[in-house]
Design a protein around this motif. Structure first.
Motif, PDB file in Angstrom:
ATOM      1  N   LEU A 102       0.820  -1.209   0.000  1.00 35.19           N
ATOM      2  CA  LEU A 102       0.000   0.000   0.000  1.00 35.19           C
ATOM      3  C   LEU A 102       0.858   1.264   0.000  1.00 35.19           C
ATOM      4  O   LEU A 102       0.511   2.267  -0.646  1.00 35.19           O
ATOM      5  CB  LEU A 102      -0.942  -0.012   1.208  1.00 35.19           C
ATOM      6  N   ARG A 103       1.936   1.243   0.729  1.00 35.23           N
ATOM      7  CA  ARG A 103       2.816   2.420   0.725  1.00 35.23           C
ATOM      8  C   ARG A 103       3.462   2.623  -0.638  1.00 35.23           C
ATOM      9  O   ARG A 103       3.664   3.762  -1.088  1.00 35.23           O
ATOM     10  CB  ARG A 103       3.881   2.268   1.813  1.00 35.23           C
ATOM     11  N   HIS A 104       3.785   1.524  -1.297  1.00 27.36           N
ATOM     12  CA  HIS A 104       4.347   1.651  -2.647  1.00 27.36           C
ATOM     13  C   HIS A 104       3.295   2.211  -3.606  1.00 27.36           C
ATOM     14  O   HIS A 104       3.609   3.088  -4.448  1.00 27.36           O
ATOM     15  CB  HIS A 104       4.839   0.292  -3.121  1.00 27.36           C
ATOM     16  N   VAL A 105       2.063   1.717  -3.524  1.00 30.09           N
ATOM     17  CA  VAL A 105       0.982   2.253  -4.358  1.00 30.09           C
ATOM     18  C   VAL A 105       0.761   3.731  -4.052  1.00 30.09           C
ATOM     19  O   VAL A 105       0.549   4.544  -4.970  1.00 30.09           O
ATOM     20  CB  VAL A 105      -0.303   1.433  -4.139  1.00 30.09           C
ATOM     21  N   ARG A 106       0.825   4.099  -2.796  1.00 26.19           N
ATOM     22  CA  ARG A 106       0.641   5.509  -2.445  1.00 26.19           C
ATOM     23  C   ARG A 106       1.730   6.385  -3.055  1.00 26.19           C
ATOM     24  O   ARG A 106       1.439   7.467  -3.591  1.00 26.19           O
ATOM     25  CB  ARG A 106       0.634   5.677  -0.921  1.00 26.19           C
ATOM     26  N   SER A 107       2.967   5.934  -2.981  1.00 22.61           N
ATOM     27  CA  SER A 107       4.048   6.753  -3.541  1.00 22.61           C
ATOM     28  C   SER A 107       3.885   6.908  -5.049  1.00 22.61           C
ATOM     29  O   SER A 107       4.075   8.013  -5.602  1.00 22.61           O
ATOM     30  CB  SER A 107       5.398   6.120  -3.211  1.00 22.61           C
ATOM     31  N   LEU A 108       3.486   5.823  -5.754  1.00 27.62           N
ATOM     32  CA  LEU A 108       3.304   5.914  -7.193  1.00 27.62           C
ATOM     33  C   LEU A 108       2.104   6.793  -7.544  1.00 27.62           C
ATOM     34  O   LEU A 108       2.189   7.637  -8.469  1.00 27.62           O
ATOM     35  CB  LEU A 108       3.123   4.516  -7.784  1.00 27.62           C
ATOM     36  N   ALA A 109       0.986   6.606  -6.833  1.00 26.82           N
ATOM     37  CA  ALA A 109      -0.215   7.382  -7.154  1.00 26.82           C
ATOM     38  C   ALA A 109      -0.030   8.859  -6.836  1.00 26.82           C
ATOM     39  O   ALA A 109      -0.450   9.736  -7.618  1.00 26.82           O
ATOM     40  CB  ALA A 109      -1.403   6.815  -6.387  1.00 26.82           C
ATOM     41  N   GLU A 110       0.562   9.165  -5.701  1.00 34.68           N
ATOM     42  CA  GLU A 110       0.765  10.572  -5.345  1.00 34.68           C
ATOM     43  C   GLU A 110       1.767  11.241  -6.284  1.00 34.68           C
ATOM     44  O   GLU A 110       1.623  12.431  -6.629  1.00 34.68           O
ATOM     45  CB  GLU A 110       1.228  10.678  -3.901  1.00 34.68           C
ATOM     46  N   ALA A 111       2.775  10.483  -6.725  1.00 32.54           N
ATOM     47  CA  ALA A 111       3.714  11.064  -7.689  1.00 32.54           C
ATOM     48  C   ALA A 111       3.013  11.362  -9.007  1.00 32.54           C
ATOM     49  O   ALA A 111       3.230  12.433  -9.625  1.00 32.54           O
ATOM     50  CB  ALA A 111       4.885  10.104  -7.908  1.00 32.54           C
ATOM     51  N   GLU A 112       2.154  10.450  -9.462  1.00 32.28           N
ATOM     52  CA  GLU A 112       1.419  10.703 -10.697  1.00 32.28           C
ATOM     53  C   GLU A 112       0.447  11.866 -10.545  1.00 32.28           C
ATOM     54  O   GLU A 112       0.341  12.729 -11.443  1.00 32.28           O
ATOM     55  CB  GLU A 112       0.662   9.440 -11.122  1.00 32.28           C
ATOM     56  N   ALA A 113      -0.252  11.913  -9.426  1.00 27.00           N
ATOM     57  CA  ALA A 113      -1.182  13.019  -9.203  1.00 27.00           C
ATOM     58  C   ALA A 113      -0.444  14.354  -9.127  1.00 27.00           C
ATOM     59  O   ALA A 113      -0.927  15.373  -9.660  1.00 27.00           O
ATOM     60  CB  ALA A 113      -1.987  12.775  -7.929  1.00 27.00           C
ATOM     61  N   GLU A 114       0.698  14.377  -8.501  1.00 26.94           N
ATOM     62  CA  GLU A 114       1.474  15.612  -8.410  1.00 26.94           C
ATOM     63  C   GLU A 114       1.975  16.040  -9.788  1.00 26.94           C
ATOM     64  O   GLU A 114       1.967  17.228 -10.129  1.00 26.94           O
ATOM     65  CB  GLU A 114       2.656  15.410  -7.463  1.00 26.94           C
ATOM     66  N   ALA A 115       2.397  15.064 -10.602  1.00 21.54           N
ATOM     67  CA  ALA A 115       2.831  15.399 -11.964  1.00 21.54           C
ATOM     68  C   ALA A 115       1.684  15.965 -12.784  1.00 21.54           C
ATOM     69  O   ALA A 115       1.862  16.944 -13.542  1.00 21.54           O
ATOM     70  CB  ALA A 115       3.413  14.159 -12.634  1.00 21.54           C
TER      71      ALA A 115
END
Length: 613
Positions: free
Chosen positions: A589-602
């Motif tokens: 879940l933490r890995h998914v969060r880092s990927l999703a938040e990075a995409e959302a920030e981009a």
């Protein structure tokens, strides 16, 4: 338990008052006779002096008066059985030397003139110190006038100690009362934890793991119930051993208390067997312990651990069972055997006995590693419960050696029943357990969904659990789309094959587990470890992800895993299994969060650049 305590309190009070009046009358009689004798002596002396006979010299009179005072002090210092007041003694008593004086009552009693119609009990506040200490003798001493506290101490000695045998009636009453108390508290905790609506059938005490597996945070509930059960385990052992002695049987029958199914038959038999005469159950006088050489201690460790290792090999190789007898019966029996052998020639300290039992359990674990049947991680997981039970068994063996130092031949025969009880246990399908983990992500559900379905490789783990050999997720990929697609979640030990059973984009993704790798790689000096539980003890059954939209373009991601655990006792091993699955969830879940938040920030950055003039 409250009813039992109330009955004991009323009985204690009635007996104490009745004994107090009887002993007060006895003491009045003694003092009255003493006063009458002294009066006759003074009258006779006066008549002899009047008739001109030789009077007693002042020195001789002082000696006689001192002897009379000492006699009165010793009479006053004798404790009265079950008196109602606290004990006070005389400073002139030859038995205690005045060490038990309470205030100045005793000193005043030895100097003030005696009054014939006042009892020594009412004047000095005497009580039976010997009875308060659990003996039936009259002696000097001081006893606090705190009878409720004394009753609780007596009840504690009855439940937890080994001082006296237990007859049939107290055994039955205590067993049913404590059983009802434990069941009521367990049921109250289960109902409270589940909000009054436990999953599964009514009376969840009969099927507690259905409540555990469907209740959030059930791992803490299991830990609370385990700690709550420990005192009852020891009470059961203590009462069973002393009831067996009272029934004329061997105290080694207490070893069967930790053998499943056999323990129920034993307790039922002890409820029916009558008392068979006076049983010798008093500890022998503690003499000086002879110094035992190191090789003798090592011989005890080798013998006791050899017996335990042989029984463990019988379970793991012949029966291929990981049951309660393996993790309960063998450690307790091994500790009892070690405790007996350590104290059969002379009593040893409790610390020495416990250390010897712990050394035996560690030796058994090292033996399992040496024969490539277990690894270091699994041995360390089993060690806490093994040490606790070995310590309880060591205390039992020590008490038996102090009171019945005969050969423990019966104990060796009873050890045969340990593996037989697991062999007689009917094979039942393991119940499913569920672990739920959730995390909040600062990204919309549509973005999170893409990284839940599949995700890129994770960085190397930092958790100590994974570094010890527990399998950890590496990456996930999916072949196809929608229901019927196959998702592969790759772990460090292999891949989980997960056919999709529910595809509700972007809210829910569910899947079954068609095949799974071994859950861990054992630490062992051998290349291959033949541990059957690695292939059948833990099996993941299905899983799902739920995405809940939150305000501010955020998402709550929940991960669930259902697994089957075929290692007993389940309540103990489920603590480890639940914690491991939860740690795996957090890593994903933490890995998914880092990927999703990075995409959302981009995306937000690109949108800001596009909208900028």
């Amino acid at each position: 338990m409250p009813a039992l305590s109330a009955i004991a309190s009323v009985t204690w009070s009635i007996g104490s008052e009745r004994s107090s009046w009887r002993d007060m009358i006895w003491t009045d009689s003694l003092e009255s006779r003493s006063w009458r004798g002294e009066a006759r002596t003074r009258t006779s002396s006066s008549r002899r002096t009047t008739r001109g006979e030789a009077a007693v010299s002042p020195t001789a009179g002082a000696v006689l008066e001192s002897e009379a005072a000492s006699a009165r002090a010793k009479r006053a210092c004798v404790s009265i059985r079950n008196g109602a007041s606290g004990l006070a003694v005389s400073p002139d008593c030859e038995d205690c030397g005045g060490r038990g004086v309470r205030g100045q009552a005793a000193r005043a009693a030895t100097t003030a003139p005696e009054r014939p119609r006042r009892s020594a009990a009412s004047k000095l506040g005497l009580q039976d110190a010997g009875a308060a200490r659990g003996h039936g003798e009259l002696s000097c001493g001081t006893v606090n006038d705190d009878r409720p506290l004394a009753r609780w101490r007596s009840l504690s000695r009855f439940l937890f100690g080994f001082s006296e045998p237990v007859s049939r009636r107290p055994y039955v009453i205590a067993g049913f009362a404590l059983g009802a108390l434990k069941m009521a508290v367990d049921l109250a905790l289960l109902l409270t934890w589940s909000g009054g609506r436990p999953a599964g059938p009514w009376l969840p005490y009969l099927a507690p793991f259905r409540v555990f597996h469907a209740t959030p945070g059930a791992e803490w509930l299991q830990l609370i119930l385990v700690l709550w059960s420990l005192p009852f385990l020891w009470i059961g052992v203590s009462l069973t051993v002393r009831r067996a002695v009272d029934a004329g049987a061997s105290p080694w029958l207490g070893v069967l208390f930790f053998v499943p199914y056999v323990n129920w038959i034993l307790m039922l038999a002890l409820c029916l067997l009558p008392t068979r005469g006076a049983s010798s159950w008093r500890p022998a006088a503690d003499g000086p312990a002879r110094r035992r050489p190191l090789w003798a201690w090592l011989l005890i460790v080798l013998f006791a651990s050899g017996v335990g290792l042989g029984l463990a090999l019988l379970h793991l190789i012949a029966l291929r069972r990981y049951g309660a007898a393996l993790f309960f019966g063998i450690p307790f029996a091994t500790g009892a055997l070690a405790g007996f052998l350590a104290n059969h020639d002379a009593p040893r300290s409790l610390r020495t006995t416990l250390l010897l039992a712990f050394a035996c359990e560690i030796a058994i674990g090292l033996g399992l590693i040496a024969v490539a049947l277990e690894g270091l991680v699994c041995v360390l997981m089993a060690l806490p419960i093994a040490l606790i039970l070995a310590g309880l068994g060591a205390v039992l063996g020590r008490e038996i050696a102090r009171r019945r130092p005969e050969s423990p031949a019966l104990a060796g025969c009873l050890l045969i029943l340990v593996p037989l009880s697991d062999a007689a246990r009917p094979a039942a399908p393991p119940e499913l357990a569920v672990v739920t983990t959730c995390i909040d992500i600062a990204a919309p559900p549509e973005v999170v969904w893409r990284h839940v379905v599949s995700f890129a490789a994770l960085p190397p783990p930092d958790e100590w659990l994974f570094r010890m050999g527990v399998a950890y997720p590496v990456r996930a990929r999916i072949d196809g789309r929608g229901v019927g697609a196959v998702r592969r979640c790759e772990f460090s030990t292999g891949a989980f094959v997960e056919p999709i059973t529910a595809w509700e984009e972007p809210r829910r993704l569910a899947f079954d587990v068609a095949s799974s790798p071994i859950p861990m790689e054992e630490w062992s000096p051998w290349r291959t470890v033949y541990a059957a539980h690695l292939h059948s003890g833990f099996r993941s059954q299905r899983g799902e992800f739920r995405l809940i939209a939150l305000s501010g373009s955020c998402t709550r991601l929940e991960g669930r895993t259902w697994y089957a655990l075929d290692i007993h006792p389940c309540w103990y091993w489920n603590l480890y299994a639940g914690a491991i699955v939860h740690t795996i969830h957090l890593r994903v879940l933490r890995h998914v969060r880092s990927l999703a938040e990075a995409e959302a920030e981009a995306k937000r950055t690109i949108a800001n650049l596009v909208s900028a003039p």
